[in-house]
Design a protein around this motif. Structure first.
Motif, PDB file in Angstrom:
ATOM      1  N   ASN A  79       0.824  -1.204   0.000  1.00  0.00           N
ATOM      2  CA  ASN A  79       0.000   0.000   0.000  1.00  0.00           C
ATOM      3  C   ASN A  79       0.862   1.258   0.000  1.00  0.00           C
ATOM      4  N   ALA A  82       2.000   1.749  -3.539  1.00  0.00           N
ATOM      5  CA  ALA A  82       0.917   2.271  -4.373  1.00  0.00           C
ATOM      6  C   ALA A  82       0.693   3.761  -4.135  1.00  0.00           C
ATOM      7  N   HIS A  83       0.717   4.181  -2.868  1.00  0.00           N
ATOM      8  CA  HIS A  83       0.533   5.602  -2.549  1.00  0.00           C
ATOM      9  C   HIS A  83       1.646   6.440  -3.184  1.00  0.00           C
ATOM     10  N   ALA A  86       1.607   6.428  -7.193  1.00  0.00           N
ATOM     11  CA  ALA A  86       0.488   7.193  -7.738  1.00  0.00           C
ATOM     12  C   ALA A  86       0.817   8.679  -7.834  1.00  0.00           C
ATOM     13  N   LYS A  87       1.815   9.134  -7.089  1.00  0.00           N
ATOM     14  CA  LYS A  87       2.167  10.559  -7.078  1.00  0.00           C
ATOM     15  C   LYS A  87       3.320  10.890  -8.024  1.00  0.00           C
ATOM     16  N   LEU A 119      -5.067  -5.084  -4.657  1.00  0.00           N
ATOM     17  CA  LEU A 119      -4.333  -3.820  -4.662  1.00  0.00           C
ATOM     18  C   LEU A 119      -4.838  -2.901  -5.774  1.00  0.00           C
ATOM     19  N   GLU A 120      -5.190  -3.478  -6.898  1.00  0.00           N
ATOM     20  CA  GLU A 120      -5.713  -2.679  -8.009  1.00  0.00           C
ATOM     21  C   GLU A 120      -7.032  -2.018  -7.639  1.00  0.00           C
ATOM     22  N   MET A 122      -7.975  -1.171  -4.632  1.00  0.00           N
ATOM     23  CA  MET A 122      -7.738  -0.166  -3.603  1.00  0.00           C
ATOM     24  C   MET A 122      -7.019   1.064  -4.142  1.00  0.00           C
ATOM     25  N   HIS A 123      -6.211   0.876  -5.197  1.00  0.00           N
ATOM     26  CA  HIS A 123      -5.396   1.984  -5.711  1.00  0.00           C
ATOM     27  C   HIS A 123      -5.504   2.038  -7.241  1.00  0.00           C
ATOM     28  N   ASP A 125      -5.254   4.422  -9.195  1.00  0.00           N
ATOM     29  CA  ASP A 125      -4.388   5.420  -9.824  1.00  0.00           C
ATOM     30  C   ASP A 125      -2.904   5.051  -9.736  1.00  0.00           C
ATOM     31  N   ALA A 126      -2.577   3.848  -9.267  1.00  0.00           N
ATOM     32  CA  ALA A 126      -1.181   3.459  -9.076  1.00  0.00           C
ATOM     33  C   ALA A 126      -0.647   2.562 -10.196  1.00  0.00           C
ATOM     34  N   VAL A 128      -1.379  -0.433 -11.028  1.00  0.00           N
ATOM     35  CA  VAL A 128      -1.065  -1.771 -10.507  1.00  0.00           C
ATOM     36  C   VAL A 128      -1.076  -2.853 -11.596  1.00  0.00           C
TER      37      VAL A 128
END
Length: 255
Positions: A79, A82-83, A86-87, A119-120, A122-123, A125-126, A128
């Motif tokens: 996680n 991913a955070h 995504a940035k 994970l995809e 949950m995130h 924009d990452a 995944v």
């Protein structure tokens, strides 16, 4: 009687403490510049064989090790990845590759696929779907873990693996470029690591100047301002400015 029983029951069901030598048996030994076994075969989430060289595809590789059935730490690491990703203005699959490799030889592509799907969701924009989630046997896992200095062991009392948390940036040629420890990382530092690992294939002139003025600190796994490098960069800039000024004066005198 019930109030007296509850603490006893809680103690009875409490997990045993970790081994006292856990920090000696689990952790990261930094092997900066060490080559990885890039041709070692693993299975991806669809059960297809793949090696790290093909997976990287001539791009920097962001690598992390753990396992899919990990009851706590690995979820936090994934996680956190991913955070952070995504940035970034760099994208997995396009600019660099991402691989999560299981250290548990009993895990299967189905375990990898389940983790990737969760994970995809949950995130979103990452990116995944562009990550690669791998499994393999001990003959594949062991050499890779040793190459990046990843120490771990299976705790029979806790019925889980004891291991460290962090990311490793790998060059397109398959050498260790940088470590990021813990479960949370500044996006700017991770971006600089990928730009540096790309060996000029990513980033801008401004990124290269920042890398020139900032040094990687292996003790912290972060970039810090390097005074010596900053002075060198300022010196080079001064010499270039002086040369341009002299050239302008000569051109003006001739005119």
């Amino acid at each position: 009687m019930l109030m007296l029983w509850l603490p006893v029951a809680a103690l009875a069901t409490q997990a045993p403490p970790p081994p006292p030598d856990i920090t000696q048996r689990a952790g990261f030994d930094q092997h900066l510049g060490a080559p990885l076994p890039m041709d070692t075969r693993f299975l991806d989430a669809n059960g297809k064989p793949v090696d790290l060289r093909t997976l990287a595809g001539g791009k920097p590789l962001l690598l992390t090790l753990g396992y899919y059935r990990c009851p706590n730490l690995c979820d936090v690491v994934l996680n956190g990845m991913a955070h952070t990703l995504a940035k970034l203005d760099l994208a997995p699959g396009r600019d660099f590759a991402v691989a999560f490799v299981s250290i548990d030889p009993t895990e299967t592509p189905a375990d990898a696929r389940h983790t990737q799907t969760m994970l995809e969701r949950m995130h979103p924009d990452a990116h995944v779907p562009q990550w690669r989630f791998l499994t393999g046997d001990q003959a594949s896992i062991g050499p890779l873990a040793r190459a990046v200095g990843f120490r771990y062991f299976y705790d029979q009392k806790l019925h889980q693996y004891a291991h460290a948390a962090g990311l490793v940036a790998i060059t397109p040629e398959g050498k260790v470029a940088q470590y990021f420890f813990g479960v949370s990382w500044p996006p700017a530092s991770l971006r600089l690591a990928l730009v540096g690992a790309s060996q000029g294939r990513l980033g801008s002139l401004a990124d290269r100047l920042v890398l020139l003025c900032c040094g990687y600190d292996p003790a912290t796994g972060r970039y810090s301002l390097a005074i010596g490098r900053s002075m060198q960069a300022l010196g080079v800039a001064f010499v270039l400015a002086l040369a341009c000024w002299l050239a302008w004066l000569r051109a003006r005198a001739r005119a």
